[in-house]
Design a protein around this motif. Structure first.
Motif, PDB file in Angstrom:
ATOM      1  N   ALA A   1      64.187  49.445  47.000  1.00  0.00           N
ATOM      2  CA  ALA A   1      63.979  48.247  45.980  1.00  0.00           C
ATOM      3  C   ALA A   1      63.028  48.403  44.801  1.00  0.00           C
ATOM      4  O   ALA A   1      63.054  48.242  43.792  1.00  0.00           O
ATOM      5  CB  ALA A   1      63.526  46.915  46.683  1.00  0.00           C
TER       6      ALA A   1
ATOM      7  N   GLN B   1      69.348  51.792  49.285  1.00  0.00           N
ATOM      8  CA  GLN B   1      68.347  50.586  49.708  1.00  0.00           C
ATOM      9  C   GLN B   1      66.976  50.505  49.082  1.00  0.00           C
ATOM     10  O   GLN B   1      66.325  49.630  49.366  1.00  0.00           O
ATOM     11  CB  GLN B   1      68.247  50.472  51.040  1.00  0.00           C
ATOM     12  CG  GLN B   1      69.510  50.610  51.993  1.00  0.00           C
ATOM     13  CD  GLN B   1      70.196  49.303  51.866  1.00  0.00           C
ATOM     14  OE1 GLN B   1      69.467  48.361  51.915  1.00  0.00           O
ATOM     15  NE2 GLN B   1      71.560  49.094  51.154  1.00  0.00           N
TER      16      GLN B   1
ATOM     17  N   CYS C   1      61.906  49.238  50.719  1.00  0.00           N
ATOM     18  CA  CYS C   1      63.319  49.162  51.021  1.00  0.00           C
ATOM     19  C   CYS C   1      63.692  47.701  50.611  1.00  0.00           C
ATOM     20  O   CYS C   1      62.574  46.749  50.293  1.00  0.00           O
ATOM     21  CB  CYS C   1      63.784  49.192  52.317  1.00  0.00           C
ATOM     22  SG  CYS C   1      63.046  48.178  53.727  1.00  0.00           S
ATOM     23  N   ARG C   2      64.942  47.351  50.334  1.00  0.00           N
ATOM     24  CA  ARG C   2      65.279  45.955  49.894  1.00  0.00           C
ATOM     25  C   ARG C   2      64.901  44.955  51.119  1.00  0.00           C
ATOM     26  O   ARG C   2      64.538  43.635  50.490  1.00  0.00           O
ATOM     27  CB  ARG C   2      66.744  45.699  49.659  1.00  0.00           C
ATOM     28  CG  ARG C   2      67.300  46.671  48.368  1.00  0.00           C
ATOM     29  CD  ARG C   2      68.821  46.542  48.282  1.00  0.00           C
ATOM     30  NE  ARG C   2      69.141  47.300  47.233  1.00  0.00           N
ATOM     31  CZ  ARG C   2      70.273  47.525  46.853  1.00  0.00           C
ATOM     32  NH1 ARG C   2      71.322  46.598  47.572  1.00  0.00           N
ATOM     33  NH2 ARG C   2      70.674  48.359  45.747  1.00  0.00           N
ATOM     34  N   ASP C   3      65.002  45.132  52.135  1.00  0.00           N
ATOM     35  CA  ASP C   3      64.651  44.244  53.317  1.00  0.00           C
ATOM     36  C   ASP C   3      63.143  43.844  53.245  1.00  0.00           C
ATOM     37  O   ASP C   3      62.691  42.777  53.009  1.00  0.00           O
ATOM     38  CB  ASP C   3      64.959  44.596  54.655  1.00  0.00           C
ATOM     39  CG  ASP C   3      66.313  44.915  54.973  1.00  0.00           C
ATOM     40  OD1 ASP C   3      67.031  44.124  54.104  1.00  0.00           O
ATOM     41  OD2 ASP C   3      66.762  45.562  55.585  1.00  0.00           O
TER      42      ASP C   3
ATOM     43  N   ALA D   1      62.126  41.776  49.933  1.00  0.00           N
ATOM     44  CA  ALA D   1      62.586  40.342  49.694  1.00  0.00           C
ATOM     45  C   ALA D   1      61.871  39.451  50.404  1.00  0.00           C
ATOM     46  O   ALA D   1      60.798  39.491  51.161  1.00  0.00           O
ATOM     47  CB  ALA D   1      64.039  40.379  50.647  1.00  0.00           C
TER      48      ALA D   1
END
Length: 99
Positions: free
Chosen positions: A85, A83, A94-96, A99
């Motif tokens: 990023a 996860q 993290c990816r969340d 974004a």
């Protein structure tokens, strides 16, 4: 499921009549399964914001962060390395959050 190709086939009118009858039967079946719920019991089990929980204990087993996990520098949640990023100013994101 085996299909008997020699059996007489139903017309569209017969099929629509069957489906209407099935819907009527389902409506009757659904009404028979209704259960009365005593809402006063539900209200007693609800916790209000600001309630005193000082005498409550949690039974949660906390595991240390594993070698293949990281802590996000923005949301502070532990995620798996898949996860990840990017890394910003020495902090893993993290990816969340990216974004």
């Amino acid at each position: 499921m085996a299909t008997d190709y020699d059996a007489p086939r139903k017309t569209e009118d017969e099929i629509s009549e069957d489906s209407i009858e099935e819907l009527k039967n389902r409506r009757i079946d659904k009404s028979s399964g209704i259960v009365d719920v005593d809402e006063s019991e539900l209200a007693e089990s609800l916790e209000l914001p600001g309630a005193d929980l000082s005498n409550e204990e949690l039974a949660v087993r906390v595991l240390p962060r594993q070698a293949d996990e990281f802590t996000c520098g923005r949301c502070f949640l532990v995620h798996h390395r898949s996860q990840l990023a990017k890394e910003e100013a020495g902090q893993l994101v993290c990816r969340d959050c990216a974004a």
